[in-house]
Design an enzyme around this catalytic site. Structure first.
Site, short mmCIF file in Angstrom:
data_model
loop_
_atom_site.label_atom_id
_atom_site.label_comp_id
_atom_site.label_asym_id
_atom_site.label_seq_id
_atom_site.Cartn_x
_atom_site.Cartn_y
_atom_site.Cartn_z
CD GLU A 143 43.84 38.43 41.24
OE1 GLU A 143 43.98 39.03 42.32
OE2 GLU A 143 42.97 37.56 41.05
CD GLU A 240 39.56 37.46 46.20
OE1 GLU A 240 39.30 36.64 45.31
OE2 GLU A 240 40.58 38.17 46.20
#
Length: 258
Positions: A143, A240
């Site tokens: 990511e 998240e």
């Protein structure tokens, strides 16, 4: 139809870690994420997941000292042996827990390291990870992380992440697209998601600013979720975020999608 996962390292922290899969299931989640499921025996996690009836969507390869403010492992020259040991540990856990995807955190290399050397190191480590996890039929993602919260993070835009993935050249390596991080760094969320859907292996989200639940910041999540639902995306969409109150009191967005 969107499939949501709850990141148990940030949500449901009101209860002990091994009780969080059941808490997530009661709240309406079919899958969960655990950033680093290495503090408990894998068999204990397996029982907790099975008893709750949830799938493990994602976990991370151990990242060394990154979460404590250090450089991390994957993109740091000289730490290759440590990283390979981390992959070995992740593979042992993955054999038991069978996560859909394993995430690799690039890290924040010391400025003394030349960027190209760090990228070469990261690319080699990602190739190794993809090969190891490929034998287990598990996908790998990496990511981009914003450099406001994480100054010096090696991969900080979706473009940089895709260039890295192209360099590695492994079929089971894709991008983890984090809506919060990319809103901070580049915006244009829906266009990016639509343009690169086939190359995205996992999506995570939080609102900005504050990294709290949808509805607390500037992101129009109704439109973002609608766009994702219309895409040929087959992964989970992971919550998240840092709950602004009790986790259960921050799930209005989830009810709105049912």
């Amino acid at each position: 139809m969107l499939r949501f996962s709850a990141n148990l390292s940030m949500l449901f922290t009101e209860v002990p870690e091994l009780e969080r899969p059941a808490a997530a299931r009661r709240a309406g989640f079919d899958a969960v994420e655990v950033q680093f499921p290495y503090d408990h025996d894998a068999a204990a996690w397996q029982r907790a997941l099975q008893e709750a009836g949830v799938e493990l969507a994602l976990c991370n390869v151990p990242a060394g000292d990154l979460m404590a403010g250090g450089q991390g492992l994957a993109g740091v020259p000289g730490r290759e042996a440590e990283y390979r040991e981390a992959v070995r540990q992740a593979a042992e856990v993955a054999r038991v827990l069978r996560p859909r995807t394993i995430n690799v955190l690039a890290g924040c290399p010391d400025p003394q390291h030349e960027r190209e050397r760090c990228l070469d190191t990261l690319a080699a480590n990602l190739a190794h990870t993809a090969d190891v996890m490929g034998e287990l039929a598990i996908g790998v993602v990496t990511e981009a992380v914003n450099t406001v919260d994480r100054p010096g993070y090696l991969i900080d835009t979706s473009r940089a992440a895709f260039e890295l993935i192209d360099r590695v050249g492994r079929a089971n390596l894709r991008l983890q697209y984090d809506i919060y991080h990319m809103q901070v760094m580049e915006g244009d969320l829906i266009r990016t998601l639509r343009s690169h859907c086939a190359r995205i292996g996992h999506i995570q989200f939080a609102d900005n600013p504050g990294r709290h639940e949808p509805g607390t910041g500037e992101i129009h999540f109704a439109k973002v979720f609608e766009a994702i639902a219309a895409m040929p995306y087959d992964g989970f969409v992971g919550a998240e975020y840092v709950p602004s109150g009790r986790t259960e009191d921050t799930l209005g967005w989830l009810g709105a999608r049912r």
